[in-house]
Design an enzyme around this catalytic site. Structure first.
Site, PDB file in Angstrom:
ATOM      1  N   ASP A 123       2.608   2.633   2.551  1.00  0.00           N
ATOM      2  CA  ASP A 123       2.103   3.118   3.614  1.00  0.00           C
ATOM      3  C   ASP A 123       3.757   3.396   4.669  1.00  0.00           C
ATOM      4  O   ASP A 123       4.060   1.910   4.893  1.00  0.00           O
ATOM      5  CB  ASP A 123       0.913   3.109   4.512  1.00  0.00           C
ATOM      6  CG  ASP A 123       0.302   3.909   3.530  1.00  0.00           C
ATOM      7  OD1 ASP A 123      -0.074   4.144   2.291  1.00  0.00           O
ATOM      8  OD2 ASP A 123      -1.123   3.251   4.516  1.00  0.00           O
ATOM      9  N   CYS A 157       1.089  -1.097   0.091  1.00  0.00           N
ATOM     10  CA  CYS A 157      -0.047   0.218   0.187  1.00  0.00           C
ATOM     11  C   CYS A 157       0.920   1.180  -0.418  1.00  0.00           C
ATOM     12  O   CYS A 157       0.433   2.359  -0.138  1.00  0.00           O
ATOM     13  CB  CYS A 157      -1.242   0.141   1.441  1.00  0.00           C
ATOM     14  SG  CYS A 157      -0.335  -0.090   2.898  1.00  0.00           S
ATOM     15  N   CYS A 186      -3.338  -2.702   8.685  1.00  0.00           N
ATOM     16  CA  CYS A 186      -2.535  -1.456   8.856  1.00  0.00           C
ATOM     17  C   CYS A 186      -1.677  -1.196  10.375  1.00  0.00           C
ATOM     18  O   CYS A 186      -1.220  -0.468  10.701  1.00  0.00           O
ATOM     19  CB  CYS A 186      -3.467  -0.345   9.229  1.00  0.00           C
ATOM     20  SG  CYS A 186      -4.189  -0.021   7.434  1.00  0.00           S
ATOM     21  N   CYS A 215      -2.599   6.227   5.696  1.00  0.00           N
ATOM     22  CA  CYS A 215      -3.956   5.999   5.713  1.00  0.00           C
ATOM     23  C   CYS A 215      -4.479   6.180   6.821  1.00  0.00           C
ATOM     24  O   CYS A 215      -3.782   6.262   7.926  1.00  0.00           O
ATOM     25  CB  CYS A 215      -4.388   4.502   5.239  1.00  0.00           C
ATOM     26  SG  CYS A 215      -4.778   2.997   6.263  1.00  0.00           S
TER      27      CYS A 215
HETATM   28 FE1  FES Z   1      -1.843   0.438   4.310  1.00  0.00          FE
HETATM   29 FE2  FES Z   1      -3.480   1.687   5.802  1.00  0.00          FE
HETATM   30  S1  FES Z   1      -3.364   1.177   4.050  1.00  0.00           S
HETATM   31  S2  FES Z   1      -1.591   1.137   6.051  1.00  0.00           S
END
Ligand code: FES
Length: 145
Positions: free
Chosen positions: A35, A33, A103, A59
């Site tokens: 992040d 993702c 996450c 996110c």
């Molecule tokens: Fe990857 Fe939240 S979508 S940490």
């Protein structure tokens, strides 16, 4: 979809920022993702976490879980902080939607990475702490199969 607590910690995240000369700093990401989360811990001479701060480029659920994770580890000993798993963080937030569970893994691993850094700096071994992954994505894949 999100609990009130998640919305609260997303909109008013606690402990955002950096700690200068932190006892331990850990950065973890998720290549899937994109992040990234960085956790700073200030640990006193008795091994108690005095302060915890974070910076998250990610996110809303990642922001909320890092905020809650810093709240949960503050005032705890290192061993107690190891009990702050992603499950514990999710419970404290009254749950997360299934697609957002990864996450919270970022938050758990960021704590571990910061503790690992602290242990390396002080040449100590923290019982029960495994070398953290810098990319959570790898671990997720393993668990899926
Ligand atoms: Fe990857 Fe939240 S979508 S940490």
């Amino acid at each position: 979809m999100y609990s009130e607590k998640v919305m609260d910690h997303f909109q008013n995240p606690r402990n955002v920022g950096e700690i200068e000369n932190a006892s331990g700093v850990g950065t973890v990401g998720n290549a899937k993702c994109g992040d990234i989360m960085r956790m700073f811990l200030d640990i006193d001479e008795n091994g108690v976490i005095r302060e915890a701060k974070f910076k998250t480029f990610g996110c809303g659920a990642a922001v909320a879980t890092s905020s809650m994770a810093t709240e949960l580890v503050k005032g705890k000993t290192i061993q107690e902080a190891l009990q702050v798993t992603n499950k514990a963080v999710m419970e404290a937030l009254d749950g997360l939607p299934p697609v957002k569970v990864h996450c919270s893994l970022l938050a758990e691993e960021a704590i571990h990475a910061a503790l690992w850094d602290y242990a390396e700096k002080n040449h100590i071994v923290i019982e029960g702490l495994k070398k953290p992954k810098s990319d959570i994505h790898e671990g997720e894949e393993e668990e899926e199969y």
